[in-house]
Design a protein around this motif. Structure first.
Motif, PDB file in Angstrom:
ATOM      1  N   LYS A  15      48.989 -12.739   3.404  1.00 33.59           N
ATOM      2  CA  LYS A  15      48.458 -12.751   4.585  1.00 33.59           C
ATOM      3  C   LYS A  15      49.561 -11.181   5.545  1.00 33.59           C
ATOM      4  O   LYS A  15      50.244 -10.846   4.327  1.00 33.59           O
ATOM      5  CB  LYS A  15      49.769 -13.970   5.553  1.00 33.59           C
ATOM      6  CG  LYS A  15      49.744 -15.709   4.382  1.00 33.59           C
ATOM      7  CD  LYS A  15      50.537 -16.293   4.769  1.00 33.59           C
ATOM      8  CE  LYS A  15      50.502 -18.044   4.830  1.00 33.59           C
ATOM      9  NZ  LYS A  15      51.193 -18.813   5.146  1.00 33.59           N
ATOM     10  N   GLN A  61      44.665 -14.470   5.568  1.00 34.96           N
ATOM     11  CA  GLN A  61      44.649 -14.849   6.178  1.00 34.96           C
ATOM     12  C   GLN A  61      45.199 -13.756   7.732  1.00 34.96           C
ATOM     13  O   GLN A  61      46.771 -13.099   6.746  1.00 34.96           O
ATOM     14  CB  GLN A  61      45.837 -16.069   5.841  1.00 34.96           C
ATOM     15  CG  GLN A  61      46.269 -16.002   7.594  1.00 34.96           C
ATOM     16  CD  GLN A  61      46.913 -18.121   7.565  1.00 34.96           C
ATOM     17  OE1 GLN A  61      47.570 -17.524   6.756  1.00 34.96           O
ATOM     18  NE2 GLN A  61      46.261 -19.264   7.555  1.00 34.96           N
ATOM     19  N   ILE A  63      47.308 -12.673  10.955  1.00 30.10           N
ATOM     20  CA  ILE A  63      48.772 -13.530  12.104  1.00 30.10           C
ATOM     21  C   ILE A  63      48.201 -12.299  13.143  1.00 30.10           C
ATOM     22  O   ILE A  63      49.142 -11.318  12.648  1.00 30.10           O
ATOM     23  CB  ILE A  63      49.456 -13.926  11.442  1.00 30.10           C
ATOM     24  CG1 ILE A  63      49.684 -14.796  10.045  1.00 30.10           C
ATOM     25  CG2 ILE A  63      50.715 -14.875  11.990  1.00 30.10           C
ATOM     26  CD1 ILE A  63      50.615 -14.539   9.585  1.00 30.10           C
ATOM     27  N   ILE A 108      45.004 -16.239  12.672  1.00 27.60           N
ATOM     28  CA  ILE A 108      45.993 -17.667  13.390  1.00 27.60           C
ATOM     29  C   ILE A 108      47.134 -16.517  14.595  1.00 27.60           C
ATOM     30  O   ILE A 108      47.316 -15.096  14.666  1.00 27.60           O
ATOM     31  CB  ILE A 108      46.781 -18.472  12.557  1.00 27.60           C
ATOM     32  CG1 ILE A 108      46.655 -19.050  11.811  1.00 27.60           C
ATOM     33  CG2 ILE A 108      48.252 -18.485  13.093  1.00 27.60           C
ATOM     34  CD1 ILE A 108      47.014 -19.635  10.831  1.00 27.60           C
ATOM     35  N   ALA A 125      56.408 -14.639  13.536  1.00 23.32           N
ATOM     36  CA  ALA A 125      55.579 -15.240  12.447  1.00 23.32           C
ATOM     37  C   ALA A 125      56.137 -15.958  11.679  1.00 23.32           C
ATOM     38  O   ALA A 125      55.155 -16.064  10.473  1.00 23.32           O
ATOM     39  CB  ALA A 125      54.350 -14.029  12.169  1.00 23.32           C
ATOM     40  N   ILE A 128      54.442 -18.941  10.248  1.00 22.94           N
ATOM     41  CA  ILE A 128      52.854 -18.954   9.854  1.00 22.94           C
ATOM     42  C   ILE A 128      52.982 -18.239   8.036  1.00 22.94           C
ATOM     43  O   ILE A 128      52.822 -18.463   6.746  1.00 22.94           O
ATOM     44  CB  ILE A 128      52.135 -18.859  10.256  1.00 22.94           C
ATOM     45  CG1 ILE A 128      51.955 -19.021  11.184  1.00 22.94           C
ATOM     46  CG2 ILE A 128      50.795 -17.916   9.924  1.00 22.94           C
ATOM     47  CD1 ILE A 128      51.094 -18.472  13.247  1.00 22.94           C
TER      48      ILE A 128
END
Length: 297
Positions: A15, A61, A63, A108, A125, A128
């Protein structure tokens, strides 16, 4: 640094957090209706360079920590049905849009309702990120190299784990504009971090190695940020939270092998545009001729 896999039992970096809530006031009026991160460096939005860097490092991913007026930033990575249909109908190559595509769920967004500093933006964040180590990329810092800065950092993380920051050396008279590391033992591109200081006076700076907008942090930093008081500039500083983790977890700096362009400033933005244009096979020679002609006038 050779490519390595994470040590068994060490969680991989999947992430990345992109703090993109800023108003971009230095670029007004250009940023009145367009997020600064969508301003183009040649023909790619600034944010695209950071996203591509994260993807190259194997991050899955993304963010985005956004604010009011930043919906266009998210839409840039959505599917533009009308545009694609028109391009297809006219026989245009759609592959130019491939970098703007995400798999469902891989992008996201969360909101930072108040501009309370970088540390606060990262803390937004927390849900997440969860219990995983994560990367942070500041899009204003265009880090240009092969391999990219984050890939270099992930390779270092796979070797030593813990927390890492990217650093570059600057002239000593410039250190008061940046976060600076107090360096320990060094081995190749890796340097032990004994301390971090945000924007120190020149005569008090522990080194000329500045933190350059890329981080890999353990999730425990979120607990520190939750109770972090305001620091330099009256904001919640990420540097202060990271400093508290030193001694409790491994902490290293990775000296980036490449170039940094400060696209948070107008001159840095122009420099990045010119430098990257000069590297392009399809336009480099023409841009060089234009620059030489302008300089001669």
């Amino acid at each position: 640094m050779p490519e390595t896999a994470p040590t068994p039992g060490r969680k991989p970096i999947r992430k990345a957090v992109f703090p993109v809530a800023g108003l971009g006031t230095r670029f007004l009026p250009a940023t009145k209706a367009i997020p600064k991160e969508l301003l183009p460096i040649v023909d790619r939005p600034l944010i695209q360079y950071a996203v591509d860097e994260a993807r190259e490092a194997g991050i899955e991913q993304m963010i985005f920590v956004t604010g009011r007026g930043k919906t266009a930033l998210v839409e840039n990575f959505d599917i533009a049905f009308e545009l694609e249909a028109t391009m297809k109908e006219r026989g245009k190559d759609l592959s130019v849009l491939d970098p703007t595509r995400f798999r469902p769920g891989d992008l996201i967004t969360v909101r930072q309702q108040e501009p309370m500093g970088l540390g606060h933006a990262i803390w937004c964040a927390r849900a997440i990120v969860g219990d995983e180590p994560f990367a942070i990329l500041l899009p204003d810092e265009l880090m240009w190299g092969k391999p990219g800065c984050m890939k270099q950092m992930v390779e270092a993380y796979n070797e030593v784990g813990g927390n890492l920051v990217s650093v570059l050396e600057v002239p000593h008279d410039q250190v008061s504009s940046y976060g600076v590391i107090d360096p320990g033992a060094a081995s190749g591109a890796l340097t032990e971090v004994k301390g971090l200081v945000e924007k120190p006076p020149v005569d008090q700076a522990p080194s000329n190695k500045i933190v350059s907008g890329r981080y890999i942090l353990q999730p425990e930093v979120m607990k520190t940020l939750e109770t972090q008081g305001k620091g330099a500039g009256g904001e919640i500083q990420l540097t202060d939270a990271m400093a508290k983790m030193i001694g409790n977890q491994p902490f290293h700096a990775v000296t980036f092998e490449g170039k940094r362009y400060d696209c948070g400033s107008k001159t840095g933005f122009v420099e990045a545009t010119l430098a990257l244009a000069l590297e392009r096979d399809d336009m480099g020679a023409e841009v060089r001729a234009i620059a030489e002609r302008l300089l001669a006038e």
